[in-house]
Design a protein around this motif. Sequence first.
Motif, PDB file in Angstrom:
ATOM      1  N   SER A 111     -19.641  -2.911  60.665  1.00  0.00           N
ATOM      2  CA  SER A 111     -20.145  -4.124  61.291  1.00  0.00           C
ATOM      3  C   SER A 111     -19.524  -4.455  62.463  1.00  0.00           C
ATOM      4  CB  SER A 111     -19.836  -5.221  60.106  1.00  0.00           C
ATOM      5  OG  SER A 111     -18.618  -5.513  59.934  1.00  0.00           O
ATOM      6  N   TYR A 112     -18.581  -3.933  62.885  1.00  0.00           N
ATOM      7  CA  TYR A 112     -18.142  -4.206  64.356  1.00  0.00           C
ATOM      8  C   TYR A 112     -18.559  -3.677  65.397  1.00  0.00           C
ATOM      9  CZ  TYR A 112     -14.907  -7.978  62.778  1.00  0.00           C
ATOM     10  OH  TYR A 112     -14.441  -9.302  62.424  1.00  0.00           O
ATOM     11  N   LEU A 113     -18.664  -4.110  66.477  1.00  0.00           N
ATOM     12  CA  LEU A 113     -18.963  -3.583  67.956  1.00  0.00           C
ATOM     13  C   LEU A 113     -18.270  -4.393  68.817  1.00  0.00           C
ATOM     14  CD1 LEU A 113     -20.811  -1.430  69.131  1.00  0.00           C
ATOM     15  CD2 LEU A 113     -22.445  -3.192  69.693  1.00  0.00           C
ATOM     16  N   GLY A 142      -8.603  -2.092  54.964  1.00  0.00           N
ATOM     17  CA  GLY A 142      -7.661  -2.332  55.595  1.00  0.00           C
ATOM     18  C   GLY A 142      -7.553  -3.794  56.303  1.00  0.00           C
ATOM     19  N   ILE A 143      -8.469  -4.377  56.456  1.00  0.00           N
ATOM     20  CA  ILE A 143      -8.616  -5.733  56.914  1.00  0.00           C
ATOM     21  C   ILE A 143      -9.740  -6.732  56.466  1.00  0.00           C
ATOM     22  CG2 ILE A 143      -9.790  -5.277  59.121  1.00  0.00           C
ATOM     23  CD1 ILE A 143      -7.831  -7.210  60.442  1.00  0.00           C
ATOM     24  N   VAL A 144      -9.479  -7.816  56.365  1.00  0.00           N
ATOM     25  CA  VAL A 144     -10.492  -8.901  55.999  1.00  0.00           C
ATOM     26  C   VAL A 144     -10.560  -9.999  56.794  1.00  0.00           C
ATOM     27  CG1 VAL A 144     -11.243 -10.559  53.926  1.00  0.00           C
ATOM     28  CG2 VAL A 144     -10.194  -8.179  53.193  1.00  0.00           C
ATOM     29  N   VAL A 172      -5.007  -9.906  56.106  1.00  0.00           N
ATOM     30  CA  VAL A 172      -6.135 -11.061  56.037  1.00  0.00           C
ATOM     31  C   VAL A 172      -5.969 -11.919  57.181  1.00  0.00           C
ATOM     32  CG1 VAL A 172      -7.070 -13.031  54.679  1.00  0.00           C
ATOM     33  CG2 VAL A 172      -6.481 -10.783  53.446  1.00  0.00           C
ATOM     34  N   LYS A 173      -6.968 -12.090  57.996  1.00  0.00           N
ATOM     35  CA  LYS A 173      -6.998 -12.847  59.193  1.00  0.00           C
ATOM     36  C   LYS A 173      -7.099 -14.457  58.821  1.00  0.00           C
ATOM     37  CE  LYS A 173      -8.859 -10.270  62.838  1.00  0.00           C
ATOM     38  NZ  LYS A 173      -9.685  -9.746  63.912  1.00  0.00           N
ATOM     39  N   ARG A 174      -6.338 -15.331  59.585  1.00  0.00           N
ATOM     40  CA  ARG A 174      -6.658 -16.585  59.231  1.00  0.00           C
ATOM     41  C   ARG A 174      -7.848 -17.174  60.224  1.00  0.00           C
ATOM     42  NH1 ARG A 174      -1.286 -16.852  59.263  1.00  0.00           N
ATOM     43  NH2 ARG A 174      -1.170 -17.144  61.317  1.00  0.00           N
ATOM     44  N   ASN A 192      -5.693 -15.097  64.031  1.00  0.00           N
ATOM     45  CA  ASN A 192      -6.918 -14.738  64.309  1.00  0.00           C
ATOM     46  C   ASN A 192      -6.971 -13.917  65.469  1.00  0.00           C
ATOM     47  OD1 ASN A 192      -9.865 -14.138  64.174  1.00  0.00           O
ATOM     48  ND2 ASN A 192     -10.355 -16.316  64.635  1.00  0.00           N
ATOM     49  N   ARG A 193      -6.369 -12.886  65.639  1.00  0.00           N
ATOM     50  CA  ARG A 193      -6.533 -11.915  66.921  1.00  0.00           C
ATOM     51  C   ARG A 193      -6.927 -10.753  66.625  1.00  0.00           C
ATOM     52  NH1 ARG A 193      -1.387 -12.623  70.387  1.00  0.00           N
ATOM     53  NH2 ARG A 193      -2.697 -11.687  71.959  1.00  0.00           N
ATOM     54  N   PHE A 194      -7.657  -9.770  67.577  1.00  0.00           N
ATOM     55  CA  PHE A 194      -7.951  -8.324  67.332  1.00  0.00           C
ATOM     56  C   PHE A 194      -6.838  -7.465  67.174  1.00  0.00           C
ATOM     57  CE2 PHE A 194     -10.529  -4.550  67.197  1.00  0.00           C
ATOM     58  CZ  PHE A 194     -11.532  -4.865  66.780  1.00  0.00           C
ATOM     59  N   VAL A 195      -6.605  -6.891  66.175  1.00  0.00           N
ATOM     60  CA  VAL A 195      -5.448  -5.995  66.198  1.00  0.00           C
ATOM     61  C   VAL A 195      -5.910  -4.474  65.894  1.00  0.00           C
ATOM     62  CG1 VAL A 195      -4.086  -7.570  65.082  1.00  0.00           C
ATOM     63  CG2 VAL A 195      -5.428  -6.222  63.627  1.00  0.00           C
ATOM     64  N   VAL A 196      -5.066  -3.530  66.187  1.00  0.00           N
ATOM     65  CA  VAL A 196      -5.432  -2.004  66.238  1.00  0.00           C
ATOM     66  C   VAL A 196      -4.452  -1.261  65.541  1.00  0.00           C
ATOM     67  CG1 VAL A 196      -7.360  -2.070  67.917  1.00  0.00           C
ATOM     68  CG2 VAL A 196      -4.818  -1.638  68.464  1.00  0.00           C
ATOM     69  N   ALA A 199      -5.264   3.012  61.430  1.00  0.00           N
ATOM     70  CA  ALA A 199      -6.641   3.411  61.137  1.00  0.00           C
ATOM     71  C   ALA A 199      -7.608   2.214  61.369  1.00  0.00           C
ATOM     72  CB  ALA A 199      -6.882   3.621  59.456  1.00  0.00           C
ATOM     73  N   LEU A 200      -6.788   0.879  61.983  1.00  0.00           N
ATOM     74  CA  LEU A 200      -7.895   0.112  62.531  1.00  0.00           C
ATOM     75  C   LEU A 200      -8.291   0.368  63.930  1.00  0.00           C
ATOM     76  CD1 LEU A 200      -6.064  -3.285  61.123  1.00  0.00           C
ATOM     77  CD2 LEU A 200      -8.147  -1.934  59.972  1.00  0.00           C
ATOM     78  N   ASP A 201      -9.414   0.225  64.174  1.00  0.00           N
ATOM     79  CA  ASP A 201      -9.977   0.797  65.490  1.00  0.00           C
ATOM     80  C   ASP A 201     -10.559  -0.387  66.568  1.00  0.00           C
ATOM     81  OD1 ASP A 201     -12.324   0.330  64.109  1.00  0.00           O
ATOM     82  OD2 ASP A 201     -13.400   1.256  65.683  1.00  0.00           O
ATOM     83  N   TYR A 202     -10.723   0.080  67.630  1.00  0.00           N
ATOM     84  CA  TYR A 202     -11.630  -0.736  68.470  1.00  0.00           C
ATOM     85  C   TYR A 202     -12.612   0.109  69.119  1.00  0.00           C
ATOM     86  CZ  TYR A 202     -13.150  -3.473  72.849  1.00  0.00           C
ATOM     87  OH  TYR A 202     -13.747  -3.993  73.606  1.00  0.00           O
TER      88      TYR A 202
HETATM   89  N1  HPA Z   1      -9.118  -4.938  64.227  1.00  0.00           N
HETATM   90  C1  HPA Z   1      -9.969  -3.877  63.771  1.00  0.00           C
HETATM   91  N2  HPA Z   1     -11.024  -3.983  63.231  1.00  0.00           N
HETATM   92  C2  HPA Z   1     -11.457  -5.326  62.557  1.00  0.00           C
HETATM   93  C3  HPA Z   1     -10.665  -6.465  62.928  1.00  0.00           C
HETATM   94  C4  HPA Z   1      -9.398  -6.423  63.883  1.00  0.00           C
HETATM   95  O1  HPA Z   1      -8.762  -7.389  64.100  1.00  0.00           O
HETATM   96  N3  HPA Z   1     -11.243  -7.535  62.459  1.00  0.00           N
HETATM   97  C5  HPA Z   1     -12.374  -7.095  61.644  1.00  0.00           C
HETATM   98  N4  HPA Z   1     -12.402  -5.638  61.637  1.00  0.00           N
END
Ligand code: HPA
Length: 225
Positions: A111-113, A142-144, A172-174, A192-196, A199-202
């Motif tokens: 769901s993320y772009l 991985g992340i909610v 879990v993001k605040r 609430n910041r974008f993390v990588v 396995a979490l991607d951008y």
């Molecule tokens: N990083 C990667 N994927 C994500 C994030 C994030 O911060 N939030 C929701 N999907």
Amino acid sequence: MAEVDAQADRRSEGIVINDDWPGYSLDLFNYPTHYSGDLDCVIIPHGVIMDRTERLARNIMDDLGDHDIVVLCVLKGGYQFCADLVERIKALSRNSNHTIPMRVHFIRLRSYLNDQSTEDLHILGAEDLSFLAGKNVLIVEGIVGTGKTMETLLEHVKAFKPKMIKVAGLLVKRVQHSLASVPDYVGFEIPNRFVVGYALDYNEYFRDLNHICIISESGKKKYKV
Ligand code: HPA
Ligand code: MG
């Protein structure tokens, strides 16, 4: 989270990382040099993730250890957490009489772009989950963020009539206006910041990074699509 069965609640927000936490300098850790300049800081070092995961595995065993469970790994961001969590649950099973047969199934959500959530959520590999009927299901994410993805997935899974559904989320993001439901097992509550990383991607980058890091503005620009 949503349960078909009444069970004693064991919820916590996990390790809370406050908004003013500056993170660790990247100079203190090893990370792939192809990402130099793309990150601001390490917010959760790999070793801490592993230690927290070990404890979550024990909590899960204490709660679910009397029943067979089906682990539903939410790809792609959940693959590393799921693999490490399952590994630790297996270790607990090996080393005690308290053991659970476990199956692992994979579903894919997208769901993320860039760093924005898009409205259209795609669920792949979840067309026929009839084997979940009567089982204890552990969804591993991985992340909610807003919780919207998780709500949609829960509705989908519930339709297959499992006995119980529990959710484990590493992060879990605040976020403001987040839904009331949070995972039953939480590794860390983060700003609430974008993390990588881990396995979490951008846009598919940074999955090959061990630590969980904050992406830099120049990193966002470099890998923007
Ligand atoms: N990083 C990667 N994927 C994500 C994030 C994030 O911060 N939030 C929701 N999907
Ligand atoms: Mg992603």
